[in-house]
Design a protein around this motif. Sequence first.
Motif, mmCIF file in Angstrom:
data_model
loop_
_atom_site.group_PDB
_atom_site.id
_atom_site.type_symbol
_atom_site.label_atom_id
_atom_site.label_comp_id
_atom_site.label_asym_id
_atom_site.label_seq_id
_atom_site.Cartn_x
_atom_site.Cartn_y
_atom_site.Cartn_z
ATOM 1 N N ALA A 1 0.835 -1.212 0.000
ATOM 2 C CA ALA A 1 0.000 0.000 0.000
ATOM 3 C C ALA A 1 0.866 1.256 0.000
ATOM 4 C CB ALA A 1 -0.905 0.011 1.230
ATOM 5 N N PRO A 2 0.409 2.291 -0.703
ATOM 6 C CA PRO A 2 1.119 3.575 -0.636
ATOM 7 C C PRO A 2 1.099 4.106 0.796
ATOM 8 C CG PRO A 2 -0.548 3.596 -2.364
ATOM 9 C CD PRO A 2 -0.749 2.344 -1.569
ATOM 10 N N GLY A 3 1.942 5.077 1.059
ATOM 11 C CA GLY A 3 1.977 5.674 2.391
ATOM 12 C C GLY A 3 0.637 6.281 2.777
ATOM 13 N N ILE A 4 0.404 6.392 4.064
ATOM 14 C CA ILE A 4 -0.862 6.927 4.569
ATOM 15 C C ILE A 4 -1.087 8.360 4.081
ATOM 16 C CG2 ILE A 4 -2.015 7.711 6.686
ATOM 17 C CD1 ILE A 4 -1.178 5.100 7.987
ATOM 18 N N THR A 5 -0.041 9.173 4.061
ATOM 19 C CA THR A 5 -0.191 10.551 3.599
ATOM 20 C C THR A 5 -0.655 10.591 2.147
ATOM 21 O OG1 THR A 5 1.542 11.238 5.126
ATOM 22 C CG2 THR A 5 0.981 12.770 3.355
ATOM 23 N N TYR A 6 -0.080 9.740 1.311
ATOM 24 C CA TYR A 6 -0.487 9.675 -0.097
ATOM 25 C C TYR A 6 -1.957 9.265 -0.213
ATOM 26 C CZ TYR A 6 -0.834 8.340 -4.967
ATOM 27 O OH TYR A 6 -1.246 8.230 -6.266
ATOM 28 N N GLU A 7 -2.353 8.268 0.560
ATOM 29 C CA GLU A 7 -3.737 7.797 0.494
ATOM 30 C C GLU A 7 -4.723 8.851 1.004
ATOM 31 O OE1 GLU A 7 -4.947 4.163 -0.771
ATOM 32 O OE2 GLU A 7 -3.604 5.540 -1.803
ATOM 33 N N ILE A 8 -4.330 9.607 2.005
ATOM 34 C CA ILE A 8 -5.179 10.706 2.476
ATOM 35 C C ILE A 8 -5.374 11.710 1.344
ATOM 36 C CG2 ILE A 8 -5.281 12.723 4.003
ATOM 37 C CD1 ILE A 8 -3.915 10.955 6.156
ATOM 38 N N ALA A 9 -4.290 12.050 0.675
ATOM 39 C CA ALA A 9 -4.375 13.013 -0.434
ATOM 40 C C ALA A 9 -5.235 12.467 -1.571
ATOM 41 C CB ALA A 9 -2.975 13.356 -0.944
ATOM 42 N N TRP A 10 -5.062 11.196 -1.914
ATOM 43 C CA TRP A 10 -5.845 10.592 -2.992
ATOM 44 C C TRP A 10 -7.342 10.582 -2.634
ATOM 45 C CZ3 TRP A 10 -9.297 6.641 -3.550
ATOM 46 C CH2 TRP A 10 -9.626 6.283 -4.860
ATOM 47 N N THR A 11 -7.657 10.172 -1.407
ATOM 48 C CA THR A 11 -9.049 10.110 -0.959
ATOM 49 C C THR A 11 -9.681 11.500 -0.953
ATOM 50 O OG1 THR A 11 -8.506 8.181 0.399
ATOM 51 C CG2 THR A 11 -10.564 9.308 0.899
ATOM 52 N N ALA A 12 -8.963 12.484 -0.429
ATOM 53 C CA ALA A 12 -9.490 13.852 -0.391
ATOM 54 C C ALA A 12 -9.677 14.410 -1.796
ATOM 55 C CB ALA A 12 -8.553 14.747 0.415
ATOM 56 N N SER A 13 -8.720 14.156 -2.671
ATOM 57 C CA SER A 13 -8.817 14.640 -4.043
ATOM 58 C C SER A 13 -10.013 14.011 -4.769
ATOM 59 C CB SER A 13 -7.524 14.321 -4.795
ATOM 60 O OG SER A 13 -7.652 14.637 -6.156
ATOM 61 N N THR A 14 -10.206 12.719 -4.573
ATOM 62 C CA THR A 14 -11.343 12.030 -5.202
ATOM 63 C C THR A 14 -12.660 12.571 -4.661
ATOM 64 O OG1 THR A 14 -9.982 10.062 -5.511
ATOM 65 C CG2 THR A 14 -12.376 9.779 -5.652
ATOM 66 N N ALA A 15 -12.738 12.763 -3.354
ATOM 67 C CA ALA A 15 -13.969 13.304 -2.755
ATOM 68 C C ALA A 15 -14.225 14.728 -3.258
ATOM 69 C CB ALA A 15 -13.858 13.292 -1.237
ATOM 70 N N ARG A 16 -13.182 15.531 -3.379
ATOM 71 C CA ARG A 16 -13.322 16.912 -3.864
ATOM 72 C C ARG A 16 -13.806 16.916 -5.315
ATOM 73 N NH1 ARG A 16 -8.991 18.730 -1.858
ATOM 74 N NH2 ARG A 16 -7.610 18.060 -3.523
ATOM 75 N N THR A 17 -13.282 16.022 -6.136
ATOM 76 C CA THR A 17 -13.719 15.919 -7.528
ATOM 77 C C THR A 17 -15.204 15.602 -7.601
ATOM 78 O OG1 THR A 17 -11.533 15.195 -8.225
ATOM 79 C CG2 THR A 17 -13.358 14.675 -9.696
ATOM 80 N N LEU A 18 -15.661 14.721 -6.742
ATOM 81 C CA LEU A 18 -17.081 14.357 -6.729
ATOM 82 C C LEU A 18 -17.946 15.525 -6.283
ATOM 83 C CD1 LEU A 18 -16.744 10.802 -5.253
ATOM 84 C CD2 LEU A 18 -17.417 11.385 -7.569
ATOM 85 N N THR A 19 -17.452 16.294 -5.322
ATOM 86 C CA THR A 19 -18.202 17.444 -4.830
ATOM 87 C C THR A 19 -18.334 18.509 -5.913
ATOM 88 O OG1 THR A 19 -17.413 17.017 -2.600
ATOM 89 C CG2 THR A 19 -18.295 19.201 -3.032
ATOM 90 N N LYS A 20 -17.263 18.718 -6.668
ATOM 91 C CA LYS A 20 -17.274 19.741 -7.715
ATOM 92 C C LYS A 20 -18.035 19.291 -8.955
ATOM 93 C CE LYS A 20 -12.987 22.019 -6.448
ATOM 94 N NZ LYS A 20 -11.629 22.333 -6.840
ATOM 95 N N ASN A 21 -18.145 18.003 -9.161
ATOM 96 C CA ASN A 21 -18.793 17.472 -10.356
ATOM 97 C C ASN A 21 -19.847 16.437 -9.962
ATOM 98 O OD1 ASN A 21 -19.502 16.691 -12.880
ATOM 99 N ND2 ASN A 21 -17.540 15.782 -13.429
ATOM 100 N N PRO A 22 -20.987 16.880 -9.429
ATOM 101 C CA PRO A 22 -21.995 15.938 -8.941
ATOM 102 C C PRO A 22 -22.622 15.095 -10.047
ATOM 103 C CG PRO A 22 -22.833 18.179 -8.859
ATOM 104 C CD PRO A 22 -21.396 18.269 -9.264
#
Length: 186
Positions: free
Chosen positions: A79-100
């Motif tokens: 698994a990638p580092g926890i910091t990387y996964e936090i960034a990936w998860t937040a980025s994916t969630a932000r993309t969904l919020t901006k593009n419903p």
Amino acid sequence: MFDIRIICDPADEPAITRALTAAFDCDPIQRRPSHNGHRVRLYTKAFHPAPAALLNDAPEATEAGPTAWPTPEDAYATAPGITYEIAWTASTARTLTKNPHRGDVDREYWLRKAALLDRIALEYKAEGVPNGTDEVAANAARRLIAVDQDGEGDHGGAPYGPDHPATLAHPRGYVRQEYAVWAQNQ
């Protein structure tokens, strides 16, 4: 006491109900239609003394349960580092919020989010920091299980599928199982 939720085919309901009432002292089992209309949802509260393996203070017994789940070390070995996964998860969630209009979140998001929260909870537990992350990780795991129950069978399911009683009893073990399969196929 613990809550049980099972999503199954209507034809399997009598056998599942018999198995539940044989294994546990249950409240009356409530039946509701599933969201897709092709399955039924069964809900109950079960009362059962904790198995001896769960009373052991060893971390493996309480985290994995008395089942064949992968260890966290095996599941998250690549698994990638926890910091990387936090960034990936937040980025994916932000993309969904901006593009419903993008549609539902895919399974990979829920799997990686549940695995991330499981890893964070394991780190806090190892450091002796009691902060509720175990329950947060378990809730994320339950969300992945719900996605897999309603999905098109795109889960690993070995040794336990999303509808198996062991999965419902140990949702974080299911996340480790599914993450290990997913990581192996990347």
